[in-house]
Scaffold this active site. Structure first.
Site, PDB file in Angstrom:
ATOM      1  N   ASP A 142     -25.764  25.556  42.499  1.00 54.39           N
ATOM      2  CA  ASP A 142     -26.095  24.629  41.410  1.00 54.39           C
ATOM      3  C   ASP A 142     -24.868  23.858  40.919  1.00 54.39           C
ATOM      4  O   ASP A 142     -24.805  23.444  39.761  1.00 54.39           O
ATOM      5  CB  ASP A 142     -26.731  25.373  40.222  1.00 54.39           C
ATOM      6  CG  ASP A 142     -27.892  26.250  40.636  1.00 54.39           C
ATOM      7  OD1 ASP A 142     -28.791  25.740  41.329  1.00 54.39           O
ATOM      8  OD2 ASP A 142     -27.893  27.448  40.290  1.00 54.39           O
ATOM      9  N   GLU A 143     -23.903  23.635  41.808  1.00 57.78           N
ATOM     10  CA  GLU A 143     -22.650  23.006  41.378  1.00 57.78           C
ATOM     11  C   GLU A 143     -22.737  21.481  41.283  1.00 57.78           C
ATOM     12  O   GLU A 143     -21.823  20.843  40.763  1.00 57.78           O
ATOM     13  CB  GLU A 143     -21.515  23.353  42.358  1.00 57.78           C
ATOM     14  CG  GLU A 143     -21.214  24.826  42.478  1.00 57.78           C
ATOM     15  CD  GLU A 143     -21.925  25.471  43.663  1.00 57.78           C
ATOM     16  OE1 GLU A 143     -21.550  26.581  44.041  1.00 57.78           O
ATOM     17  OE2 GLU A 143     -22.863  24.840  44.206  1.00 57.78           O
TER      18      GLU A 143
ATOM     19  N   LYS B 172     -23.907  19.667  44.244  1.00 60.60           N
ATOM     20  CA  LYS B 172     -23.686  19.206  45.627  1.00 60.60           C
ATOM     21  C   LYS B 172     -24.540  17.991  45.957  1.00 60.60           C
ATOM     22  O   LYS B 172     -24.107  17.090  46.661  1.00 60.60           O
ATOM     23  CB  LYS B 172     -23.996  20.344  46.610  1.00 60.60           C
ATOM     24  CG  LYS B 172     -23.104  21.554  46.464  1.00 60.60           C
ATOM     25  CD  LYS B 172     -23.447  22.642  47.455  1.00 60.60           C
ATOM     26  CE  LYS B 172     -24.792  23.275  47.231  1.00 60.60           C
ATOM     27  NZ  LYS B 172     -24.886  24.008  45.932  1.00 60.60           N
TER      28      LYS B 172
ATOM     29  N   GLY C 117     -32.969  23.588  45.429  1.00 62.62           N
ATOM     30  CA  GLY C 117     -33.234  22.179  45.170  1.00 62.62           C
ATOM     31  C   GLY C 117     -31.992  21.409  44.806  1.00 62.62           C
ATOM     32  O   GLY C 117     -31.076  21.934  44.186  1.00 62.62           O
ATOM     33  N   HIS C 118     -31.955  20.141  45.225  1.00 62.94           N
ATOM     34  CA  HIS C 118     -30.909  19.215  44.818  1.00 62.94           C
ATOM     35  C   HIS C 118     -31.557  18.143  43.956  1.00 62.94           C
ATOM     36  O   HIS C 118     -32.572  17.560  44.340  1.00 62.94           O
ATOM     37  CB  HIS C 118     -30.261  18.545  46.035  1.00 62.94           C
ATOM     38  CG  HIS C 118     -29.357  19.441  46.808  1.00 62.94           C
ATOM     39  ND1 HIS C 118     -28.936  19.154  48.091  1.00 62.94           N
ATOM     40  CD2 HIS C 118     -28.780  20.611  46.490  1.00 62.94           C
ATOM     41  CE1 HIS C 118     -28.149  20.121  48.519  1.00 62.94           C
ATOM     42  NE2 HIS C 118     -28.043  21.019  47.562  1.00 62.94           N
ATOM     43  N   THR C 119     -30.979  17.877  42.797  1.00 59.26           N
ATOM     44  CA  THR C 119     -31.489  16.821  41.932  1.00 59.26           C
ATOM     45  C   THR C 119     -30.547  15.634  41.993  1.00 59.26           C
ATOM     46  O   THR C 119     -29.337  15.772  41.805  1.00 59.26           O
ATOM     47  CB  THR C 119     -31.602  17.306  40.472  1.00 59.26           C
ATOM     48  OG1 THR C 119     -32.458  18.453  40.435  1.00 59.26           O
ATOM     49  CG2 THR C 119     -32.190  16.229  39.588  1.00 59.26           C
TER      50      THR C 119
ATOM     51  N   GLN D 177     -26.723  26.404  48.944  1.00 57.99           N
ATOM     52  CA  GLN D 177     -26.356  27.420  47.958  1.00 57.99           C
ATOM     53  C   GLN D 177     -24.846  27.604  47.925  1.00 57.99           C
ATOM     54  O   GLN D 177     -24.129  27.048  48.754  1.00 57.99           O
ATOM     55  CB  GLN D 177     -27.073  28.736  48.301  1.00 57.99           C
ATOM     56  CG  GLN D 177     -28.583  28.629  48.085  1.00 57.99           C
ATOM     57  CD  GLN D 177     -29.380  29.468  49.051  1.00 57.99           C
ATOM     58  OE1 GLN D 177     -29.048  29.590  50.214  1.00 57.99           O
ATOM     59  NE2 GLN D 177     -30.468  30.052  48.565  1.00 57.99           N
TER      60      GLN D 177
ATOM     61  N   VAL E 245     -18.681  12.768  35.711  1.00 60.82           N
ATOM     62  CA  VAL E 245     -18.738  12.766  34.246  1.00 60.82           C
ATOM     63  C   VAL E 245     -20.134  12.385  33.736  1.00 60.82           C
ATOM     64  O   VAL E 245     -20.282  11.905  32.612  1.00 60.82           O
ATOM     65  CB  VAL E 245     -17.676  11.815  33.652  1.00 60.82           C
ATOM     66  CG1 VAL E 245     -16.279  12.362  33.889  1.00 60.82           C
ATOM     67  CG2 VAL E 245     -17.814  10.404  34.226  1.00 60.82           C
TER      68      VAL E 245
END
Length: 407
Positions: free
Chosen positions: A18-19, A21, A45-47, A195, A385
């Site tokens: 959850d960084e 990516k 998941g990627h948002t 992950q 940011v």
């Protein structure tokens, strides 16, 4: 980031997932010819935020949001076909052209480690497919016998697979061969995992890990290319630390700070909605991730989440049982007893959301990032940011537009 010497880039999470990516991959994909997912399944998941629209991608690489970029799902991915088709249909309904741009490895799998996996290529051979389904149903029914009246049916399962076959086989490719040829031909290739490094089955906080290799070593095997074809590995980290579920998190916040950061950072799972545990940036964790991944660069996300804090902690080591640990221990009993050793930094108490260069950041934020870079021994190349595409700072200058690539 792509140049004549760097044509194949791996993006890995350098914490517990959850960084951010997906956002970095989305930005870098603008200059890529190929984006390949090498690991994970549909539960991750990627948002990605584009203008006022949010896209949550579960299996399809983030590069699909860029016209002209080809995307592939590698053999290291646990393929959920029904979810994949739903994801494709949703993208098409949102105006994203997927036709001819998405490939699925014919070696993508389910139930791989039990040697019961049905791979995409098995759909081409009905006789073999039936045998595999019969064996899989027999195994499933042994498990189900102790938990209720439901049973797996061979004919039912074959009917489901038949509905998938006509749509899935046209996407099936030898992805490893295709990507190898693209690299040899000079294409810019971006490889993404799902992950974080500390969830790696071997190198993570076992047993609180996933079932695959999430580190850069898994990128080569999960796509089907040689390790020597990887030119650069970018580790993505938050400006603080999060993880979902059980397992050690030495720098975890107490309340009410935990809830405050969770709300500021919208720290809820993209797929599950589960609240994430939050803590200060852990330099021990990220230095370890830098070593096992061979990180060449670091991307720091969500710096803006810290904008309102009076002071900010940075963990440089652990104390446990009278010993000081400056390198990440594999023993969970040590982590359970670990007391973080912190350095404290003055907060900048102003918004960083409009910063587009390092010089736009407050000096306190620059000082914090400089210390992370020194502690992790990896240069910071990107700083995010905000959630929008334009809210990312390329340390060497503005993030460039995509050049004409090699297909």
């Amino acid at each position: 980031m792509f140049d004549t010497n760097t044509r194949t880039i791996v993006v890995v999470g350098a914490q517990w997932g959850d960084e951010g990516k997906g956002k970095l991959v989305d930005v870098l994909a603008e200059r890529a010819d190929w984006v390949v997912r090498y690991q994970g399944g549909a539960n991750a998941g990627h948002t990605v935020h584009i203008a006022d629209k949010s896209f949550v991608l579960h299996q399809i690489p983030s590069g699909i949001l860029h016209p002209g970029v080809r995307c592939a799902i590698g053999n290291g991915v646990v393929l959920d076909v029904e979810t994949l088709f739903a994801e494709i249909d949703e993208l098409v309904s949102d105006g994203i052209d997927v036709e001819g741009r998405l490939y699925v490895s014919d070696r993508a799998y389910e139930d791989k480690y039990g040697r019961r996996g049905i791979r995409v290529l098995d759909l081409r051979n009905p006789e073999r497919l039936r045998k595999l389904v019969e064996r899989g149903c027999a195994h499933a029914n042994i498990q189900l016998a102790t938990s209720g009246t439901k049973r797996a049916g061979v004919d039912y399962t074959l009917d489901v697979l038949e509905r998938f076959t006509s749509r899935l086989l046209p996407l099936a490719e030898d992805v490893g061969l295709k990507i190898h040829r693209a690299i040899v031909g000079g294409a810019a290739v971006l490889l993404e995992g799902a992950q974080g490094s500390l969830l790696d089955i071997d190198h993570g906080t076992y047993p609180y890990v996933t079932s695959s290799s999430t580190t850069s070593g898994g990128a080569a095997t999960g796509v089907g290319i040689a390790p020597k074809e990887l030119d650069s590995v970018i580790g993505v980290v938050k400006a603080y630390t999060t993880r979902v579920g059980n397992g050690p998190l030495p720098t975890e916040f107490d309340e009410p700070l935990a809830s405050e950061i969770r709300q500021l950072g919208n720290e809820f799972g993209a797929t599950t909605g589960r609240p994430r545990r939050c803590g200060w940036f852990d330099g021990v964790v990220v230095r370890y991730a830098a070593r096992v991944n061979g990180l060449t660069d670091l991307a720091v996300t969500k710096l803006d989440v810290l904008d309102t804090l009076d002071r900010i902690g940075l963990c440089t080591g652990y104390e446990a049982g009278g010993d000081l640990y400056e390198e990440f221990p594999g023993d969970l009993s040590v982590l359970d007893r670990a007391v973080p050793r912190y350095e404290w930094y003055e907060g900048w108490k102003t918004s960083t959301a409009d910063a587009r260069a390092l010089t736009d950041l407050p000096k306190e934020a620059r000082r914090y990032l400089d210390r992370i870079e020194a502690l992790v021994e990896t240069p910071i190349t990107y700083v995010s940011v905000g959630t929008r595409r334009d809210q990312i700072i390329g340390v060497e200058g503005a993030v460039p537009s995509r050049p004409a690539g090699v297909a």
